[in-house]
Design a protein around this motif. Structure first.
Motif, short mmCIF file in Angstrom:
data_model
loop_
_atom_site.label_atom_id
_atom_site.label_comp_id
_atom_site.label_asym_id
_atom_site.label_seq_id
_atom_site.Cartn_x
_atom_site.Cartn_y
_atom_site.Cartn_z
N ASP A 1 0.86 -1.18 0.00
CA ASP A 1 0.00 0.00 0.00
C ASP A 1 0.89 1.23 0.00
O ASP A 1 1.58 1.51 0.99
N HIS B 1 -3.37 9.96 -3.97
CA HIS B 1 -4.85 9.95 -4.01
C HIS B 1 -5.45 10.82 -5.13
O HIS B 1 -6.15 11.79 -4.87
N TYR C 1 -7.49 5.77 -4.52
CA TYR C 1 -8.11 4.83 -3.59
C TYR C 1 -9.61 4.70 -3.85
O TYR C 1 -10.19 5.47 -4.60
N THR D 1 -4.72 3.08 -0.51
CA THR D 1 -5.91 3.27 0.34
C THR D 1 -5.96 4.61 1.06
O THR D 1 -7.04 5.05 1.46
#
Ligand SMILES: [Zn+2]
Length: 466
Positions: free
Chosen positions: A62, A209, A240, A347
């Protein structure tokens, strides 16, 4: 004489796109490494798992999490291990707390961190000059960080200073990420990301993001930001899938400290002040990050309000601001050559309760919006390349024994190994110190926190392409 291994993973379906494998394989692990991959492996092991019907993939990486003193550093490791993650990049620091908590509250993951450039905290003003930025970088590296994070969306710098951070990092091969936004161009809008792309001037950059830059523009905003990234192949990107954002719930002088928090509160129709924040929590709009049984969950109404007060506002909060269309579009859209516009599925989780690469990513596989091999590419192999981790993201002989096992019926991770150690099985997490990814400058700090260091050369990450 039959060979004896540390671990044998039997009968699973190995999905390893780097090595072109999507077939039933046994995998033998010894000394923290993959030592054999074959249709059938003779011999025995200290621990054997029959993984019939399960998917076995290189450990999930991640590239965007938060595990600092402020944001879930105590809880995030357990939450990530439970979600099948074996390697993660903390996307802001403060580095000292990230290192300390990765040692004391670890779950055996491989952790890297970049430290924030924030006026009043690590720099004096919103317009730091090159010498000050060099100092911040050197200090951050000695504390264990691999580079710097520009927090444009929360605590913006000037345009010039933002560009200087990227230059200082490029000059020494340090990692750098930019939450787009400057004093001159505040978020949210695709325009902030376009500006960030230009300010990088062709230097390596991690664009975090991407979905957050097109919240209000829907799918069309997604098209705009993807086209922009395609023009800048030196930039690596992630997006995400969660419906909510994550920011700070701390107020000072009667207002939320973070601009993102002010915008979130206002979006719900409340005054962007501490009083408005209180109303918005009680009214069910602002979700507070509350700790329940050693994990962080979203809490609103009276429960959220009570937790927020009990920790004197020193926690995070989330707003349901991410519409579904751009989230899914950004993860799945490919270029003509078959590569993805957005490199990695991440995420922005860790201590923010959205460690959902498996939980929200596998449904895309079930919907045939991604193949299982593409899912592994976006959540393990490409992230490994982006972070310069040559022995991760695949499971050839000699690779690090980082493995995530998926139950494709339940759409859940059921087993995870990191460096040959079992860190999670059926939702049970085994606490142990993390292994910290750092440069030679950071080894002493990492060892002082009781961890092994995985030392990388500056510049091995964010490799040039295009
Ligand atoms: Zn983040």
């Amino acid at each position: 004489m039959a060979e004896k291994f540390d671990v044998l993973l039997r009968n699973g379906t190995l999905v390893d796109p780097k090595n072109g494998i999507e077939a039933q394989r046994d995998i033998a692990i010894s000394g923290g490494k993959v030592v054999m991959v074959a249709e059938t492996i003779e011999g025995s092991a200290e621990r054997e798992h029959d993984l019939t019907g399960k998917v076995v993939m290189p450990g999930i990486i991640d590239t965007h999490v938060h595990i600092s003193r402020w944001v879930g550093g105590k809880e995030g490791h357990k939450m990530m291990a439970k979600a099948g993650v074996t390697t993660a990049l903390d996307m802001a620091g403060p580095i000292e707390g990230v290192v300390e908590l990765a040692g004391s509250h670890g779950a055996g993951l491989n952790i890297a961190s970049i430290n924030y450039v924030r006026p009043g905290h690590t720099v004096d003003t919103a317009n730091p000059l090159e010498d000050e930025l060099k100092d911040v970088l050197a200090k951050s590296q000695r504390a264990g960080a691999i580079g710097l994070k520009i927090l444009g969306g929360h605590f913006p710098l000037t345009k010039d200073a933002s560009a200087r951070v990227m230059k200082v990092c490029a000059d020494t091969g340090a990692y750098v990420a930019f939450h787009a936004g400057t004093l001159e161009t505040p978020p949210p809008a695709p325009a902030t990301m376009a500006e960030a792309c230009e300010l990088a001037e062709g230097r390596p950059l991690h664009m975090p993001h991407v979905n957050s830059y097109c919240r209000n523009e829907g799918v069309m905003g997604g098209e705009e930001v993807m086209d922009k990234l395609a023009e800048h192949p030196h930039i690596w990107s992630e997006s995400y899938l969660a419906p909510f954002n994550g920011t700070s719930a701390l107020c000072s002088n009667g207002v939320p400290e973070s601009n993102a928090t002010k915008r979130g509160v206002a979006l719900g129709g409340f005054e962007p002040t501490q009083a408005g924040m209180e109303e918005s929590i009680l009214g069910g709009w602002t979700h507070i990050h509350a700790v329940v049984d050693g994990e962080i969950v979203l809490a609103t109404g009276q429960e959220g309000y009570d937790f927020w007060k009990s920790v004197e506002m020193q926690t995070g909060c989330s707003f349901m601001v991410n519409p579904p269309e751009p989230r899914m579009h950004l993860v799945t859209k490919k270029k003509k050559d078959g590569s993805f516009f957005i490199d990695c599925l991440a995420t922005d989780g860790g201590g923010i309760p959205r460690n959902d690469i498996v939980q929200r990513g596998l449904p895309l596989v079930r919907m045939t919006a991604l193949t299982i091999s593409e899912f592994v590419m976006k959540s393990s192999w490409t992230p490994a390349v982006m972070l310069g981790l040559r022995d991760k993201g695949h499971l050839a002989v000699g690779a690090d024994a980082d493995v995530t096992v998926l139950d494709m019926e339940k759409l859940e991770p059921v087993l995870a190994y990191s460096n040959g150690k079992r860190i999670m099985e059926n939702g049970v997490v085994f606490p142990m110190p993390s292994r910290f990814i750092t440069t030679s400058e950071g080894v002493a700090a990492v060892k002082a926190a009781g961890m092994e260091a995985l030392v990388l050369e500056p510049g091995t990450w964010l490799p040039a392409r295009g």
